[in-house]
Write a protein that holds these residues in place. Structure first.
Motif, mmCIF file in Angstrom:
data_model
loop_
_atom_site.group_PDB
_atom_site.id
_atom_site.type_symbol
_atom_site.label_atom_id
_atom_site.label_comp_id
_atom_site.label_asym_id
_atom_site.label_seq_id
_atom_site.Cartn_x
_atom_site.Cartn_y
_atom_site.Cartn_z
ATOM 1 N N TYR A 1 103.236 10.397 106.993
ATOM 2 C CA TYR A 1 102.097 9.716 106.633
ATOM 3 C C TYR A 1 102.205 8.242 106.189
ATOM 4 C CZ TYR A 1 98.582 13.624 106.794
ATOM 5 O OH TYR A 1 98.048 14.690 107.238
ATOM 6 N N GLY A 2 101.456 7.328 106.402
ATOM 7 C CA GLY A 2 101.582 6.090 106.023
ATOM 8 C C GLY A 2 100.585 5.466 105.045
ATOM 9 N N LEU A 3 101.189 4.455 103.980
ATOM 10 C CA LEU A 3 100.143 3.952 103.316
ATOM 11 C C LEU A 3 99.638 2.592 103.869
ATOM 12 C CD1 LEU A 3 99.051 4.123 100.391
ATOM 13 C CD2 LEU A 3 100.934 2.872 99.519
ATOM 14 N N GLY A 4 98.314 2.734 104.620
ATOM 15 C CA GLY A 4 97.827 1.630 105.265
ATOM 16 C C GLY A 4 96.975 0.684 104.758
ATOM 17 N N ALA A 5 97.136 -0.681 105.113
ATOM 18 C CA ALA A 5 96.291 -1.991 104.539
ATOM 19 C C ALA A 5 96.132 -2.480 105.767
ATOM 20 C CB ALA A 5 96.767 -2.456 103.544
ATOM 21 N N ILE B 1 100.112 -2.653 98.769
ATOM 22 C CA ILE B 1 100.901 -1.741 99.275
ATOM 23 C C ILE B 1 102.278 -1.968 98.310
ATOM 24 C CG2 ILE B 1 102.481 -1.232 101.060
ATOM 25 C CD1 ILE B 1 100.375 -1.831 103.002
ATOM 26 N N TYR B 2 102.816 -3.191 98.347
ATOM 27 C CA TYR B 2 104.077 -3.243 97.742
ATOM 28 C C TYR B 2 104.010 -2.850 96.044
ATOM 29 C CZ TYR B 2 106.133 -6.172 101.719
ATOM 30 O OH TYR B 2 106.648 -6.507 103.001
ATOM 31 N N GLN B 3 102.705 -3.183 95.605
ATOM 32 C CA GLN B 3 102.659 -2.876 94.152
ATOM 33 C C GLN B 3 102.674 -1.344 94.079
ATOM 34 O OE1 GLN B 3 99.457 -5.025 93.031
ATOM 35 N NE2 GLN B 3 100.268 -6.876 92.347
ATOM 36 N N LEU B 4 101.979 -0.600 94.898
ATOM 37 C CA LEU B 4 101.762 0.969 94.476
ATOM 38 C C LEU B 4 102.982 1.506 94.879
ATOM 39 C CD1 LEU B 4 100.057 3.001 93.983
ATOM 40 C CD2 LEU B 4 99.170 3.159 96.051
ATOM 41 N N LYS B 5 103.598 1.079 95.927
ATOM 42 C CA LYS B 5 105.068 1.693 96.282
ATOM 43 C C LYS B 5 106.089 1.018 95.287
ATOM 44 C CE LYS B 5 106.445 2.214 100.539
ATOM 45 N NZ LYS B 5 106.724 3.731 100.707
ATOM 46 N N GLY B 6 106.057 0.207 94.737
ATOM 47 C CA GLY B 6 107.227 -0.562 94.065
ATOM 48 C C GLY B 6 108.168 -0.820 95.031
ATOM 49 N N ARG B 7 107.791 -1.240 96.156
ATOM 50 C CA ARG B 7 108.620 -1.783 97.191
ATOM 51 C C ARG B 7 108.993 -3.401 97.046
ATOM 52 N NH1 ARG B 7 108.522 0.267 102.678
ATOM 53 N NH2 ARG B 7 109.239 -1.157 104.313
ATOM 54 N N PRO B 8 110.446 -3.623 97.321
ATOM 55 C CA PRO B 8 110.684 -4.998 97.259
ATOM 56 C C PRO B 8 110.020 -5.813 98.277
ATOM 57 C CG PRO B 8 112.753 -3.478 97.391
ATOM 58 C CD PRO B 8 111.537 -2.670 97.600
ATOM 59 N N ALA B 9 109.696 -7.184 97.619
ATOM 60 C CA ALA B 9 109.087 -8.276 98.639
ATOM 61 C C ALA B 9 109.556 -8.375 99.851
ATOM 62 C CB ALA B 9 108.488 -9.293 97.956
ATOM 63 N N ALA C 1 104.058 6.839 103.019
ATOM 64 C CA ALA C 1 103.037 6.748 101.818
ATOM 65 C C ALA C 1 103.758 7.774 100.519
ATOM 66 C CB ALA C 1 101.780 7.594 102.165
ATOM 67 N N ASN C 2 104.679 6.821 100.054
ATOM 68 C CA ASN C 2 105.627 7.413 98.971
ATOM 69 C C ASN C 2 105.886 6.317 97.976
ATOM 70 O OD1 ASN C 2 107.223 7.597 101.528
ATOM 71 N ND2 ASN C 2 108.500 7.026 99.813
ATOM 72 N N ARG C 3 106.297 6.681 96.729
ATOM 73 C CA ARG C 3 107.153 5.448 95.997
ATOM 74 C C ARG C 3 108.579 5.217 96.784
ATOM 75 N NH1 ARG C 3 102.937 4.403 92.532
ATOM 76 N NH2 ARG C 3 102.305 6.407 91.564
ATOM 77 N N PHE C 4 108.712 3.896 96.665
ATOM 78 C CA PHE C 4 109.756 3.235 97.219
ATOM 79 C C PHE C 4 111.048 3.919 97.194
ATOM 80 C CE2 PHE C 4 113.293 0.270 97.952
ATOM 81 C CZ PHE C 4 112.813 -0.022 99.338
ATOM 82 N N GLY C 5 111.647 4.272 98.192
ATOM 83 C CA GLY C 5 112.964 5.024 98.188
ATOM 84 C C GLY C 5 112.858 6.386 98.147
ATOM 85 N N LYS C 6 111.933 6.907 97.871
ATOM 86 C CA LYS C 6 111.824 8.648 97.626
ATOM 87 C C LYS C 6 111.613 9.237 98.950
ATOM 88 C CE LYS C 6 112.910 8.177 93.277
ATOM 89 N NZ LYS C 6 114.133 8.668 92.911
#
Length: 357
Positions: A28-32, A43-51, A147-152
């Motif tokens: 599953y993907g976290l789409g925008a 997307i970056y904020q919700l996942k905690g993903r590096p920019a 569609a998950n927290r970054f790295g998980k």
């Protein structure tokens, strides 16, 4: 709510700049909306993903093909990719829609936030029917990392997404059932000269590509040449909160370790192949009464399909440690080996890394 009603609701959310969890055949993907800077930032904020960690843009497949399929795909890709080599069209013809991501030189119209500041862009066309219905209705690119927290651990069902973002009541999840493949797409770099380069193994192997198209895929990175950053390329990724170890020794050696008391008092989850000796399994069940013995298929497609579901289940079961056998050698296991090694390195309740045994 029917699928068409769900898609209509998802389209409204995407056009409004909101995030939507979408099913694909991989995960599953976290789409925008890939053209909306604020939606990409969300997307970056919700996942905690590096920019600087780029996203994959998902595009629709042609609804109908003309006599010139390459021209049909060019019309879809031209807003995103600046140059599409002939080899890419061959790959697209054989493997799109499907679990193959291609990295191109990006168009000047593409947001830097989508590519992590790079001059390349990763694109794929998913084969999941709901994803395609959504893309056709949207008529644009949808950026969608897992569609998950970054790295998980990546989600392979709508329920996984909901548990991952339990605090996000307004996140719309388009439920398309369990994912067919269960691991992320193969990523090939076609942005430079020469053979396509493998940047991330997935369900489509270099051998399958060679057999279907005659195209050789370079497995080793080319020296002195910049390699594009892509999703899932960090050393720690796909990681459960419970420490995960990969064991290479045989089950009999693992039995000996238990008898010597090394893990006798621990509550562990021990994953073993289904074809293991029944006598050894009986001894294990007797010796590890505080633990759980889980048998998994020693066949890569079946194992991959259930991998993330297994990791999530074990991670939620309060075990002290998870032990999984290292995958066998062979190209069919490369993607699984890649996921498990990164999961092992990044696993644990904190940022402490736990190397495999």
């Amino acid at each position: 709510m029917s699928d068409s009603e769900s898609v209509t609701k998802a389209l409204s959310a995407l056009h409004a700049g909101k995030l939507v969890a979408i099913p694909t055949e991989t995960v599953y993907g976290l789409g925008a909306d890939a053209s909306n800077p604020l939606a990409i930032q969300a997307i970056y904020q919700l996942k905690g993903r590096p920019a600087n960690h780029p996203l994959i843009v998902h595009v629709q497949a042609p609804l109908e093909y003309s006599q010139d399929k390459a021209h049909d795909w060019l019309a879809i890709l031209s807003p995103w990719a600046r140059h599409i080599p002939e080899s890419a069209f061959v790959l697209i013809e054989h493997f799109w829609p499907g679990p193959l991501t291609l990295v191109f030189q990006k168009s000047r119209l593409v947001l830097d936030a989508v590519t992590g500041g790079q001059d390349t862009i990763a694109i794929r066309s998913p084969s999941h029917p709901l994803a395609q219905e959504l893309l056709r209705g949207f008529r644009g690119g949808i950026a969608a990392p897992s569609a998950n927290r970054f790295g998980k651990v990546s989600p392979s069902s709508a329920a996984h997404v909901r548990s991952e973002f339990i605090d996000q009541d307004d996140l719309l999840i388009l439920d398309g059932g369990d994912c067919q493949f269960g691991i992320e797409s193969t990523i090939l770099d076609v942005s430079g000269d020469g053979e396509p380069r493998l940047l991330r193994p997935g369900s489509i192997s270099p051998k399958q590509i060679k057999e279907a198209t005659g195209i050789n895929v370079s497995i080793d990175p080319i020296k002195d040449q910049k390699i594009p950053r892509v999703s899932g390329s960090l050393k720690a990724h796909y990681a459960p909160n419970t420490p995960l170890h990969l064991y290479k020794q045989g089950l009999s050696d693992f039995l000996q370790s238990i008898k010597q008391g090394r893990i006798l008092d621990q509550s562990i989850a021990l994953v073993v192949w289904e074809d293991k000796n029944l006598h050894d399994l009986a001894q294990l069940k007797e010796l590890t009464k505080k633990s759980k013995l889980i048998q998994v298929p020693k066949e890569p497609i079946a194992f991959a399909h259930g991998l993330y579901r297994l990791l999530r289940l074990l991670d939620q079961s309060q075990y002290q440690t998870i032990y999984i056998p290292s995958p066998p050698s062979g190209e069919g296991w490369d993607a699984i080996r890649d996921r498990l090694q990164r999961a092992s390195f990044g696993s644990g309740p904190s940022s402490i890394n736990h190397p495999s045994s």
